[in-house]
Motif scaffolding. Structure first.
Motif, PDB file in Angstrom:
ATOM      1  N   UNK A   6       0.847  -1.187   0.000  1.00 58.91           N
ATOM      2  CA  UNK A   6       0.000   0.000   0.000  1.00 58.91           C
ATOM      3  C   UNK A   6       0.887   1.242   0.000  1.00 58.91           C
ATOM      4  N   UNK A   7       0.752   2.041  -1.031  1.00 62.53           N
ATOM      5  CA  UNK A   7       1.494   3.302  -1.174  1.00 62.53           C
ATOM      6  C   UNK A   7       0.631   4.372  -0.521  1.00 62.53           C
ATOM      7  N   UNK A   8       1.155   4.964   0.539  1.00 59.84           N
ATOM      8  CA  UNK A   8       0.351   5.813   1.413  1.00 59.84           C
ATOM      9  C   UNK A   8       1.158   7.076   1.739  1.00 59.84           C
ATOM     10  N   UNK A   9       0.601   8.227   1.508  1.00 60.04           N
ATOM     11  CA  UNK A   9       1.263   9.483   1.897  1.00 60.04           C
ATOM     12  C   UNK A   9       2.399   9.856   0.968  1.00 60.04           C
ATOM     13  N   UNK A  10       3.520  10.332   1.542  1.00 62.35           N
ATOM     14  CA  UNK A  10       4.642  10.834   0.741  1.00 62.35           C
ATOM     15  C   UNK A  10       5.236   9.817  -0.231  1.00 62.35           C
ATOM     16  N   UNK A  11       5.051   8.535   0.033  1.00 63.44           N
ATOM     17  CA  UNK A  11       5.567   7.528  -0.906  1.00 63.44           C
ATOM     18  C   UNK A  11       4.889   7.652  -2.273  1.00 63.44           C
ATOM     19  N   UNK A  12       3.643   8.109  -2.295  1.00 64.43           N
ATOM     20  CA  UNK A  12       2.952   8.303  -3.578  1.00 64.43           C
ATOM     21  C   UNK A  12       3.671   9.362  -4.406  1.00 64.43           C
ATOM     22  N   UNK A  13       4.066  10.433  -3.759  1.00 63.02           N
ATOM     23  CA  UNK A  13       4.757  11.503  -4.475  1.00 63.02           C
ATOM     24  C   UNK A  13       6.102  11.034  -5.007  1.00 63.02           C
ATOM     25  N   UNK A  14       6.879  10.376  -4.174  1.00 65.40           N
ATOM     26  CA  UNK A  14       8.216   9.972  -4.621  1.00 65.40           C
ATOM     27  C   UNK A  14       8.121   8.928  -5.735  1.00 65.40           C
ATOM     28  N   UNK A  15       7.174   8.007  -5.640  1.00 71.55           N
ATOM     29  CA  UNK A  15       7.012   7.021  -6.708  1.00 71.55           C
ATOM     30  C   UNK A  15       6.584   7.693  -8.004  1.00 71.55           C
ATOM     31  N   UNK A  16       5.697   8.654  -7.914  1.00 72.20           N
ATOM     32  CA  UNK A  16       5.236   9.345  -9.105  1.00 72.20           C
ATOM     33  C   UNK A  16       6.302  10.197  -9.767  1.00 72.20           C
ATOM     34  N   UNK A  17       7.270  10.664  -8.994  1.00 71.28           N
ATOM     35  CA  UNK A  17       8.273  11.600  -9.512  1.00 71.28           C
ATOM     36  C   UNK A  17       9.641  10.975  -9.796  1.00 71.28           C
TER      37      UNK A  17
END
Length: 120
Positions: free
Chosen positions: A48-59
């Motif tokens: 589960x990608x939750x919080x700031x991990x979503x941003x880093x994965x997307x970028x």
């Protein structure tokens, strides 16, 4: 508590990746989840990608190949839609093959069902 529900799910793992630190992702999260899947340590694994991990994965393009490998190995990779929308990366994550959904209720259900939870 319904003992049947817990015993049925004792071998299911939910890994919550919330850290925005790419080294945590590369040297801990992805490594453990991949090895757990390849070695059948768990019957079912969800990342589960939750919080700031979503941003880093997307970028961060360096994190995309490991995510694709996890998906190819049969790990269910899901991102919290509210988090991904907050960082404006929902579409990017979906293009990587990540399922993007609202996760409050499903997360609560998994915990109540007895899934083991590991958080990074």
């Amino acid at each position: 508590m319904n003992e049947g529900i817990v015993s049925e799910n004792q071998n299911k793992l939910l890994v919550i990746w919330s850290s925005g630190d790419r080294e945590v992702a590369l040297s801990m999260v992805f490594m453990y989840v991949l090895n757990a899947r390849k070695n059948d340590w768990w019957d079912e694994i969800m990342l589960l990608i939750w919080g700031p991990s979503a941003e880093i994965l997307g970028m961060d393009p360096d994190l995309r190949a490991p995510i694709r490998e996890l998906i190819n190995q049969g790990v269910q990779v899901t991102a919290c839609r509210a988090c991904a929308d907050l960082f404006d990366v929902s579409d990017r994550l979906a293009r990587m093959g990540v399922q993007v959904d609202h996760m409050g209720e499903p997360l609560t259900g998994m915990i109540k069902e007895g899934w083991k939870v590991l958080t990074f």
